[in-house]
Design a protein around this motif. Structure first.
Motif, PDB file in Angstrom:
ATOM      1  N   TRP A 112       0.816  -1.214   0.000  1.00  0.00           N
ATOM      2  CA  TRP A 112       0.000   0.000   0.000  1.00  0.00           C
ATOM      3  C   TRP A 112       0.841   1.252   0.000  1.00  0.00           C
ATOM      4  O   TRP A 112       0.328   2.338  -0.199  1.00  0.00           O
ATOM      5  CB  TRP A 112      -1.072   0.013   1.055  1.00  0.00           C
ATOM      6  CG  TRP A 112      -0.692  -0.033   2.507  1.00  0.00           C
ATOM      7  CD1 TRP A 112       0.316   0.631   3.127  1.00  0.00           C
ATOM      8  CD2 TRP A 112      -1.363  -0.762   3.518  1.00  0.00           C
ATOM      9  NE1 TRP A 112       0.316   0.351   4.459  1.00  0.00           N
ATOM     10  CE2 TRP A 112      -0.714  -0.502   4.737  1.00  0.00           C
ATOM     11  CE3 TRP A 112      -2.458  -1.610   3.519  1.00  0.00           C
ATOM     12  CZ2 TRP A 112      -1.111  -1.063   5.938  1.00  0.00           C
ATOM     13  CZ3 TRP A 112      -2.850  -2.164   4.727  1.00  0.00           C
ATOM     14  CH2 TRP A 112      -2.182  -1.892   5.905  1.00  0.00           C
ATOM     15  N   ASN A 113       2.143   1.136   0.213  1.00  0.00           N
ATOM     16  CA  ASN A 113       3.142   2.170  -0.073  1.00  0.00           C
ATOM     17  C   ASN A 113       2.693   3.592   0.280  1.00  0.00           C
ATOM     18  O   ASN A 113       2.670   4.483  -0.559  1.00  0.00           O
ATOM     19  CB  ASN A 113       3.545   2.086  -1.550  1.00  0.00           C
ATOM     20  CG  ASN A 113       4.774   2.924  -1.845  1.00  0.00           C
ATOM     21  OD1 ASN A 113       5.548   3.229  -0.945  1.00  0.00           O
ATOM     22  ND2 ASN A 113       4.942   3.293  -3.098  1.00  0.00           N
ATOM     23  N   GLY A 114       2.301   3.809   1.512  1.00  0.00           N
ATOM     24  CA  GLY A 114       1.967   5.157   1.958  1.00  0.00           C
ATOM     25  C   GLY A 114       0.577   5.636   1.604  1.00  0.00           C
ATOM     26  O   GLY A 114       0.241   6.796   1.857  1.00  0.00           O
ATOM     27  N   THR A 115      -0.261   4.779   1.021  1.00  0.00           N
ATOM     28  CA  THR A 115      -1.637   5.168   0.706  1.00  0.00           C
ATOM     29  C   THR A 115      -2.354   5.518   1.999  1.00  0.00           C
ATOM     30  O   THR A 115      -2.178   4.858   3.024  1.00  0.00           O
ATOM     31  CB  THR A 115      -2.378   4.002   0.011  1.00  0.00           C
ATOM     32  OG1 THR A 115      -1.709   3.688  -1.190  1.00  0.00           O
ATOM     33  CG2 THR A 115      -3.820   4.362  -0.272  1.00  0.00           C
ATOM     34  N   LYS A 116      -3.171   6.555   1.957  1.00  0.00           N
ATOM     35  CA  LYS A 116      -3.952   6.920   3.139  1.00  0.00           C
ATOM     36  C   LYS A 116      -5.097   5.921   3.288  1.00  0.00           C
ATOM     37  O   LYS A 116      -5.947   5.804   2.420  1.00  0.00           O
ATOM     38  CB  LYS A 116      -4.490   8.337   3.012  1.00  0.00           C
ATOM     39  CG  LYS A 116      -3.403   9.363   3.118  1.00  0.00           C
ATOM     40  CD  LYS A 116      -3.977  10.758   3.143  1.00  0.00           C
ATOM     41  CE  LYS A 116      -2.837  11.766   3.269  1.00  0.00           C
ATOM     42  NZ  LYS A 116      -3.335  13.121   3.418  1.00  0.00           N
TER      43      LYS A 116
ATOM     44  N   THR B 148     -11.188   0.936   1.915  1.00  0.00           N
ATOM     45  CA  THR B 148      -9.864   1.159   1.318  1.00  0.00           C
ATOM     46  C   THR B 148      -8.868   0.134   1.835  1.00  0.00           C
ATOM     47  O   THR B 148      -8.109  -0.455   1.056  1.00  0.00           O
ATOM     48  CB  THR B 148      -9.370   2.583   1.634  1.00  0.00           C
ATOM     49  OG1 THR B 148     -10.325   3.523   1.159  1.00  0.00           O
ATOM     50  CG2 THR B 148      -8.022   2.856   0.996  1.00  0.00           C
ATOM     51  N   MET B 149      -8.892  -0.101   3.128  1.00  0.00           N
ATOM     52  CA  MET B 149      -7.962  -1.080   3.710  1.00  0.00           C
ATOM     53  C   MET B 149      -8.212  -2.474   3.159  1.00  0.00           C
ATOM     54  O   MET B 149      -7.275  -3.176   2.773  1.00  0.00           O
ATOM     55  CB  MET B 149      -8.112  -1.098   5.229  1.00  0.00           C
ATOM     56  CG  MET B 149      -7.521   0.115   5.903  1.00  0.00           C
ATOM     57  SD  MET B 149      -7.585  -0.048   7.688  1.00  0.00           S
ATOM     58  CE  MET B 149      -8.981   0.995   8.038  1.00  0.00           C
TER      59      MET B 149
ATOM     60  N   ALA C 279      -5.615  -4.698   0.928  1.00  0.00           N
ATOM     61  CA  ALA C 279      -5.184  -5.986   1.476  1.00  0.00           C
ATOM     62  C   ALA C 279      -5.570  -7.142   0.558  1.00  0.00           C
ATOM     63  O   ALA C 279      -4.798  -8.080   0.365  1.00  0.00           O
ATOM     64  CB  ALA C 279      -5.783  -6.181   2.868  1.00  0.00           C
ATOM     65  N   SER C 280      -6.756  -7.072  -0.064  1.00  0.00           N
ATOM     66  CA  SER C 280      -7.185  -8.177  -0.936  1.00  0.00           C
ATOM     67  C   SER C 280      -6.433  -8.203  -2.266  1.00  0.00           C
ATOM     68  O   SER C 280      -6.378  -9.228  -2.923  1.00  0.00           O
ATOM     69  CB  SER C 280      -8.692  -8.118  -1.177  1.00  0.00           C
ATOM     70  OG  SER C 280      -9.030  -6.948  -1.876  1.00  0.00           O
TER      71      SER C 280
ATOM     72  N   PRO D  33      -4.719 -13.009  -0.206  1.00  0.00           N
ATOM     73  CA  PRO D  33      -5.364 -13.365   1.066  1.00  0.00           C
ATOM     74  C   PRO D  33      -6.883 -13.486   0.917  1.00  0.00           C
ATOM     75  O   PRO D  33      -7.470 -12.901   0.013  1.00  0.00           O
ATOM     76  CB  PRO D  33      -5.011 -12.194   1.981  1.00  0.00           C
ATOM     77  CG  PRO D  33      -4.803 -11.046   1.049  1.00  0.00           C
ATOM     78  CD  PRO D  33      -4.241 -11.641  -0.207  1.00  0.00           C
ATOM     79  N   ILE D  34      -7.478 -14.228   1.800  1.00  0.00           N
ATOM     80  CA  ILE D  34      -8.932 -14.314   1.890  1.00  0.00           C
ATOM     81  C   ILE D  34      -9.324 -13.439   3.076  1.00  0.00           C
ATOM     82  O   ILE D  34      -8.886 -13.685   4.200  1.00  0.00           O
ATOM     83  CB  ILE D  34      -9.398 -15.764   2.104  1.00  0.00           C
ATOM     84  CG1 ILE D  34      -8.964 -16.618   0.925  1.00  0.00           C
ATOM     85  CG2 ILE D  34     -10.905 -15.823   2.308  1.00  0.00           C
ATOM     86  CD1 ILE D  34      -9.143 -18.100   1.136  1.00  0.00           C
ATOM     87  N   LEU D  35     -10.118 -12.417   2.813  1.00  0.00           N
ATOM     88  CA  LEU D  35     -10.451 -11.446   3.845  1.00  0.00           C
ATOM     89  C   LEU D  35     -11.917 -11.500   4.220  1.00  0.00           C
ATOM     90  O   LEU D  35     -12.770 -11.678   3.359  1.00  0.00           O
ATOM     91  CB  LEU D  35     -10.148 -10.024   3.362  1.00  0.00           C
ATOM     92  CG  LEU D  35      -8.723  -9.744   2.906  1.00  0.00           C
ATOM     93  CD1 LEU D  35      -8.625  -8.363   2.327  1.00  0.00           C
ATOM     94  CD2 LEU D  35      -7.770  -9.897   4.051  1.00  0.00           C
TER      95      LEU D  35
END
Length: 106
Positions: free
Chosen positions: A38-42, A48-49, A53-54, A63-65
């Motif tokens: 995610w390299n600094g993404t807000k 968004t998270m 992550a997915s 990953p399975i979220l």
């Protein structure tokens, strides 16, 4: 864990990583990959998270979220008597009593 061991009728050995040894813990390496991804993404909201992550991969896998909205109670503790019963079920390795515990089913 003691109740789970009894339910599945199989022993479980718990081997903990000592504090500050995250380099041996695979999930810690996964977190590092996610942080780079995610390299600094807000990360302003849950969507968004979850999206970031997915979309990551770790060792070639996505990953399975699932989002959990469970609120866990804080400050739950066992009485000394109840803890004594649990402790009687734990077989601690004499060389690493804090980090290596075996639980046998009844």
């Amino acid at each position: 864990m003691v109740e789970f061991v009894d339910r599945i009728n199989r022993p479980i050995q718990l081997v903990y990583y000592p504090p500050y040894h995250s380099k041996y813990n695979p999930i810690e390496r996964c977190w590092g990959v996610l942080e780079q991804h995610w390299n600094g993404t807000k990360l302003v909201d849950v969507e968004t998270m979850l999206s970031w992550a997915s979309s990551m991969t770790w060792k070639g896998l996505h990953p399975i979220l699932t989002l959990s909205n469970i609120v866990y109670q804080k400050g739950i503790s066992l009485t000394k008597k109840a803890m004594k019963q649990v402790e009687s079920r734990l077989q601690r390795n004499p060389l690493l009593p804090k980090w290596d515990i075996l639980i046998q089913p009844l």
